[in-house]
Design a protein around this motif. Structure first.
Motif, PDB file in Angstrom:
ATOM      1  N   ILE A   1      -3.316   0.649  -7.163  1.00  0.00           N
ATOM      2  CA  ILE A   1      -2.420   0.895  -7.163  1.00  0.00           C
ATOM      3  C   ILE A   1      -1.979   1.184  -9.237  1.00  0.00           C
ATOM      4  O   ILE A   1      -1.885   2.093 -10.117  1.00  0.00           O
ATOM      5  CB  ILE A   1      -1.098  -0.042  -7.574  1.00  0.00           C
ATOM      6  N   ARG A   2      -3.084  -0.139 -10.127  1.00  0.00           N
ATOM      7  CA  ARG A   2      -2.610   0.358 -11.658  1.00  0.00           C
ATOM      8  C   ARG A   2      -3.678   1.428 -11.673  1.00  0.00           C
ATOM      9  O   ARG A   2      -3.302   2.173 -12.334  1.00  0.00           O
ATOM     10  CB  ARG A   2      -3.660  -1.131 -12.033  1.00  0.00           C
TER      11      ARG A   2
ATOM     12  N   ARG B   1      -1.585   4.800 -11.362  1.00  0.00           N
ATOM     13  CA  ARG B   1      -0.508   4.975 -12.064  1.00  0.00           C
ATOM     14  C   ARG B   1      -1.203   4.910 -13.499  1.00  0.00           C
ATOM     15  O   ARG B   1      -0.879   6.191 -14.289  1.00  0.00           O
ATOM     16  CB  ARG B   1      -0.100   3.349 -12.691  1.00  0.00           C
TER      17      ARG B   1
ATOM     18  N   LYS C   1       8.330  -2.717  -6.967  1.00  0.00           N
ATOM     19  CA  LYS C   1       6.566  -3.145  -6.109  1.00  0.00           C
ATOM     20  C   LYS C   1       6.136  -4.189  -7.159  1.00  0.00           C
ATOM     21  O   LYS C   1       6.144  -5.229  -5.909  1.00  0.00           O
ATOM     22  CB  LYS C   1       6.217  -1.918  -6.788  1.00  0.00           C
TER      23      LYS C   1
ATOM     24  N   LYS D   1      -3.766  -3.684  -5.895  1.00  0.00           N
ATOM     25  CA  LYS D   1      -3.161  -3.955  -7.068  1.00  0.00           C
ATOM     26  C   LYS D   1      -4.011  -2.837  -8.238  1.00  0.00           C
ATOM     27  O   LYS D   1      -3.745  -2.359  -9.167  1.00  0.00           O
ATOM     28  CB  LYS D   1      -3.190  -5.704  -7.705  1.00  0.00           C
TER      29      LYS D   1
ATOM     30  N   GLY E   1       1.881   1.641  -3.014  1.00  0.00           N
ATOM     31  CA  GLY E   1       1.225   2.804  -4.284  1.00  0.00           C
ATOM     32  C   GLY E   1       1.069   3.848  -3.597  1.00  0.00           C
ATOM     33  O   GLY E   1       0.913   5.261  -4.992  1.00  0.00           O
TER      34      GLY E   1
ATOM     35  N   THR F   1       3.920   5.028  -5.517  1.00  0.00           N
ATOM     36  CA  THR F   1       3.835   5.556  -7.565  1.00  0.00           C
ATOM     37  C   THR F   1       3.616   6.603  -7.630  1.00  0.00           C
ATOM     38  O   THR F   1       4.161   7.095  -8.559  1.00  0.00           O
ATOM     39  CB  THR F   1       3.498   4.068  -7.439  1.00  0.00           C
ATOM     40  N   THR F   2       2.400   6.384  -6.604  1.00  0.00           N
ATOM     41  CA  THR F   2       0.833   8.266  -7.183  1.00  0.00           C
ATOM     42  C   THR F   2       1.685   9.686  -7.464  1.00  0.00           C
ATOM     43  O   THR F   2       2.263  10.063  -8.181  1.00  0.00           O
ATOM     44  CB  THR F   2      -0.105   8.194  -6.477  1.00  0.00           C
TER      45      THR F   2
ATOM     46  N   SER G   1       0.573  -1.291   0.116  1.00  0.00           N
ATOM     47  CA  SER G   1       0.046   0.055  -0.195  1.00  0.00           C
ATOM     48  C   SER G   1       0.879   0.998   0.546  1.00  0.00           C
ATOM     49  O   SER G   1       0.278   1.925  -0.704  1.00  0.00           O
ATOM     50  CB  SER G   1      -0.819   0.502   1.430  1.00  0.00           C
TER      51      SER G   1
END
Length: 268
Positions: free
Chosen positions: A149-150, A153, A87, A146, A67, A70-71, A64
């Motif tokens: 996160i996708r 992204r 990741k 997941k 995520g 990543t953003t 988490s």
């Protein structure tokens, strides 16, 4: 000949004694191969399941955080291959841990299916169901993380792409500012002319409406006068009757002339 026969008679009793030994050795080897390994006990499987659950929980919390990071990196346009690989490795480890937990739960279920080896009780069944529910929750949470996160992204990539396109558009159109300003002035002039024409059309419409109301007022006055003077209606009806009579007379005269002309033409 006698020695040979004696040798044969001496060797013949030894052959029956070797066959049982060979058979016993083969039987022992087959027994060793066919004997299965001892399965893990209920307590060891339970400890293993708890350990896997703790590891999965820690990995999910770490994923988490991946995520959120990543953003932030996508919004700042800071791509990092090592970060992405870490990741992906985290997701792979969680997937493997979930598979191991599933295998452990299956082994626990198999242990409960053998009541002769381990006596079962309601608490063990309840514990097995609890581990299954935890596995389901962790799997669902893993898929949700997941997906988040996708989605984050993809959203960040889309925002970066839009910003890049806007930046390129502004950079490419900086030289054409004067041209666009001139076109804008022309469009505004066209709008003003259209407004003037629309105003004139509204004024003409108002004049026509005023004239229509005036004519309607005249008709109303004439009808009122005719209502006050009844003799006018009789006079008008007589005039119309005389006009119809004159029309009939003219039609008769013209018809007679045409007939006479046709007869004259036929005789000649």
């Amino acid at each position: 000949m006698n020695r040979t026969a004696a040798g044969k008679t001496r060797s013949s009793p030894s052959s029956p004694t070797l066959t049982p030994l060979l058979r016993s050795d083969l039987h022992d080897e087959e027994a060793d191969i066919s004997t299965p390994s001892q399965p893990l006990s209920w307590d060891s499987l339970r400890r293993q399941a708890r350990q896997l659950e703790n590891e999965i929980e820690l990995k999910l919390a770490s994923l988490s955080k991946f995520g959120a990071t990543t953003t932030a990196r996508q919004q700042q346009q800071q791509p990092d291959t090592a970060f992405t690989d870490a990741k992906d490795g985290q997701e792979k480890e969680i997937d493997q841990l979930l598979n191991k937990l599933q295998e452990t739960i299956n082994s626990m279920s198999q242990v409960l299916d053998r009541p002769s080896a381990t006596p079962t009780n309601p608490s063990m069944m309840h514990m097995l169901e609890r581990h299954k529910n935890i596995l389901y929750d962790y799997t669902k949470e893993f898929r949700r993380v997941k997906a988040n996160i996708r989605a984050a992204r993809d959203k960040a990539d889309l925002m970066n792409q839009v910003q890049n396109e806007i930046r390129i558009f502004n950079a490419g159109n900086g030289d054409n500012a004067d041209y666009y300003l001139t076109e804008r002035n022309r469009v505004e002039s066209s709008h003003q002319m259209a407004d003037m024409i629309i105003d004139q059309a509204y004024a003409t419409r108002q004049d026509v409406s005023r004239q229509g109301r005036t004519i309607q007022g005249f008709n109303t006055k004439i009808v009122g006068v005719m209502g006050h003077i009844p003799g006018i209606n009789n006079l008008i009806s007589r005039i119309n009757t005389r006009r119809e009579r004159d029309t009939l007379i003219m039609a008769g005269v013209i018809s007679t002339c045409i007939i006479l002309i046709i007869l004259y033409w036929l005789r000649t």
